[in-house]
Enzyme design. Structure first.
Site, short mmCIF file in Angstrom:
data_model
loop_
_atom_site.label_atom_id
_atom_site.label_comp_id
_atom_site.label_asym_id
_atom_site.label_seq_id
_atom_site.Cartn_x
_atom_site.Cartn_y
_atom_site.Cartn_z
N ALA A 36 20.06 69.85 83.98
CA ALA A 36 20.12 71.30 83.82
C ALA A 36 20.05 71.75 82.37
CB ALA A 36 21.41 71.84 84.45
N SER A 37 19.98 70.83 81.42
CA SER A 37 20.06 71.21 80.01
C SER A 37 18.77 71.82 79.48
CB SER A 37 20.45 70.01 79.15
OG SER A 37 19.50 68.97 79.27
N ASP A 78 25.19 61.22 83.52
CA ASP A 78 23.98 60.43 83.30
C ASP A 78 23.63 59.81 84.65
OD1 ASP A 78 22.01 58.61 82.71
OD2 ASP A 78 23.07 57.70 81.01
N ASN A 121 17.24 67.19 90.01
CA ASN A 121 16.13 67.54 89.13
C ASN A 121 15.94 66.59 87.95
OD1 ASN A 121 14.24 69.55 87.67
ND2 ASN A 121 15.95 69.37 86.25
N SER A 181 7.01 65.79 92.66
CA SER A 181 5.91 66.18 91.78
C SER A 181 4.61 66.03 92.56
CB SER A 181 5.86 65.25 90.55
OG SER A 181 4.64 65.38 89.84
N TYR A 193 6.13 56.82 86.71
CA TYR A 193 6.53 58.17 87.11
C TYR A 193 5.94 58.53 88.48
CZ TYR A 193 7.02 63.28 86.93
OH TYR A 193 7.32 64.60 87.21
N LYS A 212 8.05 59.37 91.93
CA LYS A 212 7.97 60.64 92.65
C LYS A 212 7.46 60.46 94.08
CE LYS A 212 9.69 63.22 89.44
NZ LYS A 212 11.00 63.86 89.62
N ILE A 234 3.53 72.32 84.85
CA ILE A 234 4.30 73.48 84.45
C ILE A 234 4.53 73.44 82.93
CG2 ILE A 234 6.45 74.76 84.78
CD1 ILE A 234 4.80 74.59 87.34
#
Length: 253
Positions: A17-18, A66, A93, A146, A159, A163, A192
């Protein structure tokens, strides 16, 4: 119709969320009345976002977590639930990518990406679900996948594997937990524009990639607002095991 998209009674735990999409999800959901748990490693950024949401009259708590540290997951959820109450929605997320050709990816690269994107999401989901089942409260889990879980591109093979795994994990967990009234769905964004990749879209490779998208533009973080509200709210009450793609038509190419 607005009532079915209401999240004002939800306590929503958001990993990663950062920054980027996680930060946008927190802003949108808190603006619609949800209490949000902001979980990530970077506590300074989390605190800033927590203060921003509270200044606007929202409810938020920042917790350090983490997802690659299995012990930190229950600790973070304990802190969150002590502050806001039982988590009713999880948004998985958090994630990373390492950009190299497959022959240059190391075992450490593979472990880092799979650990954060797939293993971390899986065990965060199971920890939250275990609590939901014990409380017999039902619940809602949203995994961020994704378009690269369906299509592929060069330089990010771990990656794409992670996903694709998220898409399949979403189905598997949805099947197991449906009897407990826990829904599990996924959101699969396309390309995005975020803080982390913003500079890339002004380069020749970035502009070339944008031209491949049928809508001829890169997505904005706000383009996901409707989808995340759908998945986080009772508007998706008869959905489980589904993946919603928001990609400007990228997968049609």
């Amino acid at each position: 119709m607005s009532e079915i998209f209401d999240v004002s009674k939800e306590i929503i735990f958001i990993t990663g969320a950062s920054q980027g999409l996680g930060r946008q999800f927190a802003r949108v959901l808190s603006a619609d009345g949800a209490a949000v748990v902001l979980a990530a490693r970077q506590t300074a950024k989390l605190k800033s976002l927590e203060d921003e949401i509270k200044d606007r009259g929202g409810r938020a708590v920042a917790v350090q977590m983490d997802v690659t540290d299995m012990a930190s997951i229950p600790r973070a959820i304990d802190v969150a639930e002590a502050a806001l109450g039982p988590v009713s929605v999880l948004i998985n997320n958090a994630g990373i990518a390492v950009e190299k050709l497959a022959v240059d990816q190391t075992e450490a690269d593979w472990d880092a990406v799979i650990g954060a994107n797939l293993k971390g999401a899986y065990f965060t989901a199971t920890e939250v679900a275990r609590r939901m089942i014990a409380r017999q409260q039902g619940g809602n889990i949203v995994n961020v996948a994704s378009v690269l879980g369906f299509g592929v591109t060069k330089f990010v093979s771990p990656y794409t594997v992670s996903k694709a795994g998220i898409v399949q994990a979403t189905k598997a967990l949805a099947l197991e937990w449906a009897a407990h009234r826990i829904r599990v769905n996924a959101l699969a964004p396309g390309y995005i524009d975020t803080d982390m990749n913003h500079e890339f879209w002004t380069t020749p490779p970035g502009e070339k990639l944008a031209r491949r998208i049928p809508q001829r533009r890169i997505g904005h973080e706000s383009d996901l607002d409707g989808a995340i509200l759908l998945l986080a709210s009772q508007a998706s009450r008869y959905m489980t095991g589904s993946t919603i793609t928001v990609d400007g038509g990228f997968l049609l190419g």
